[in-house]
Write an enzyme that holds these catalytic residues in place. Structure first.
Site, PDB file in Angstrom:
ATOM      1  N   THR A  94      21.152  -3.648 -32.480  1.00 52.20           N
ATOM      2  CA  THR A  94      19.014  -4.185 -32.406  1.00 52.20           C
ATOM      3  C   THR A  94      18.946  -4.533 -33.791  1.00 52.20           C
ATOM      4  OG1 THR A  94      19.328  -2.535 -30.264  1.00 52.20           O
ATOM      5  CG2 THR A  94      17.332  -4.101 -31.150  1.00 52.20           C
ATOM      6  N   ILE A 130      21.193   0.334 -35.999  1.00 55.62           N
ATOM      7  CA  ILE A 130      19.851  -0.419 -36.154  1.00 55.62           C
ATOM      8  C   ILE A 130      20.903  -1.940 -36.943  1.00 55.62           C
ATOM      9  CG2 ILE A 130      17.640  -0.840 -37.723  1.00 55.62           C
ATOM     10  CD1 ILE A 130      17.312   0.585 -35.225  1.00 55.62           C
ATOM     11  N   LYS A 131      20.793  -2.394 -36.720  1.00 58.21           N
ATOM     12  CA  LYS A 131      20.667  -3.813 -38.160  1.00 58.21           C
ATOM     13  C   LYS A 131      19.933  -3.881 -38.721  1.00 58.21           C
ATOM     14  CE  LYS A 131      23.295  -7.442 -37.004  1.00 58.21           C
ATOM     15  NZ  LYS A 131      23.872  -8.351 -35.610  1.00 58.21           N
ATOM     16  N   LEU A 132      20.476  -4.232 -39.640  1.00 56.01           N
ATOM     17  CA  LEU A 132      19.528  -4.650 -41.141  1.00 56.01           C
ATOM     18  C   LEU A 132      20.044  -5.584 -42.172  1.00 56.01           C
ATOM     19  CD1 LEU A 132      18.326  -1.275 -41.880  1.00 56.01           C
ATOM     20  CD2 LEU A 132      17.158  -3.295 -41.693  1.00 56.01           C
TER      21      LEU A 132
END
EC number: 2.2.1.2
Length: 316
Positions: A94, A130-132
């Site tokens: 996400t 967690i997509k960054l």
């Protein structure tokens, strides 16, 4: 055995989609989403209850119109992620709002918030990535989050400097963008007919894979953004590959043989000293393609996030 089954012998296959029906069809281990995919999913009729729940949640939380909009957007991403997790054994990625890509503190805060929202649904952090964006600030945020047990997927990765900095920060996973690298070179050199072995996107992932394995970095390499099946097959053996439903379908419908192309090096080398911020920025900016594509990727994800917020705002 079809090509999809054969590929799964060497590589963890991930679905690059928020469409649950597509995901169920191909039995991937994990799934990835981004603002563009969430926007696409939000307009599907079967997602209407998830959309409505996000609106209700935001209104219940209250606050200013801006606060409600942010809460609705975060809740929708988590709702879709939670729904996808019912159909896969592994993890969902996400994404943090691309507009925060140059603010380390805000990236960390948003990541913690998303993890908290998943935990409200009894989904443990072990099932979330967690997509960054792989900016210097995004990489530093990921370094901090990893120490808290929040695993990260560093996306929009185009340069070797980005890949090296991610490994040195101990991030869980990177997503080098094969197809977008290919697109840039095709646009600059339209007469070039890249075969898989000379495809700049494929070569980029192979170089990162070799470097990581030689230096025994634990960061997972997940090739992403494919334009054609040949690019996927040229990376058979990569740790993970995230693939769109259209290309998963092509793999499923072919019985041609699949041979492993990437194997870990048996040699081991001591890693070099970590890149400083100045060294990272210099190395990254030596790669015109990477500079163009990172900036464009952030702009495109931000634009789709704004379109999604416009849909939500109309209902709040």
């Amino acid at each position: 055995m079809n090509q999809l089954e054969a590929l799964k012998q060497f590589t963890v296959v991930v679905a690059d989609s928020g469409d649950i029906d597509s995901i169920r069809q191909f039995s991937p281990q994990d799934a990835t989403t981004n603002p563009s995919l969430i926007l696409k999913a939000a307009t599907l009729p079967q997602y209407q209850p998830l959309f409505d729940d996000a609106i209700a949640y935001a209104n219940l939380q209250g606050g200013s119109p801006e606060t409600r909009l942010i809460n609705a957007s975060d809740r929708l991403a988590v709702n879709i992620g939670a729904e996808v997790l019912k159909s896969i054994p592994g993890r969902i990625s996400t994404e943090v709002d691309a507009r925060l890509s140059f603010d380390r503190g805000m990236c960390v805060a948003k990541a913690r918030k998303l993890i908290g929202m998943y935990q409200e649904k009894d989904i443990p952090r072990s099932r979330i990535l967690i997509k960054l964006a792989a900016t210097w600030e995004g990489i530093r945020a990921a370094e901090e989050l990893e120490k808290e047990g929040i695993n990260c997927n560093l996306t929009l990765l185009f340069s070797f400097a980005q890949a090296r900095a991610c490994a040195e920060a101990g991030v869980f996973l990177i997503s080098p963008f094969v197809g977008r690298i290919y697109d840039w070179y095709q646009e600059k050199q339209p007469t070039s007919d890249y075969q898989a072995e000379s495809d700049p996107g494929v070569i980029s992932v192979r170089d990162i894979y070799d470097y990581y394995k030689r230096h025994r970095y634990q960061t997972v390499i997940m090739g992403a953004s494919f334009r054609k099946v040949e690019q996927i097959l040229a990376l058979a053996g990569c740790d993970r590959l995230t693939i769109s439903p259209a290309l998963l379908e092509q793999l499923k419908n072919s019985s041609d043989p699949v041979e492993r192309q990437l194997t870990p090096s048996t040699e081991a080398f001591h890693p070099p000293s970590p890149l400083s911020e100045a060294e990272f920025r210099w190395e990254h900016h030596q790669d015109a393609m990477a500079v163009d594509k990172l900036a464009e990727g952030i702009r495109l994800f931000a634009a789709d996030q704004q379109k999604l917020e416009a849909l939500l705002a109309a209902k709040l």
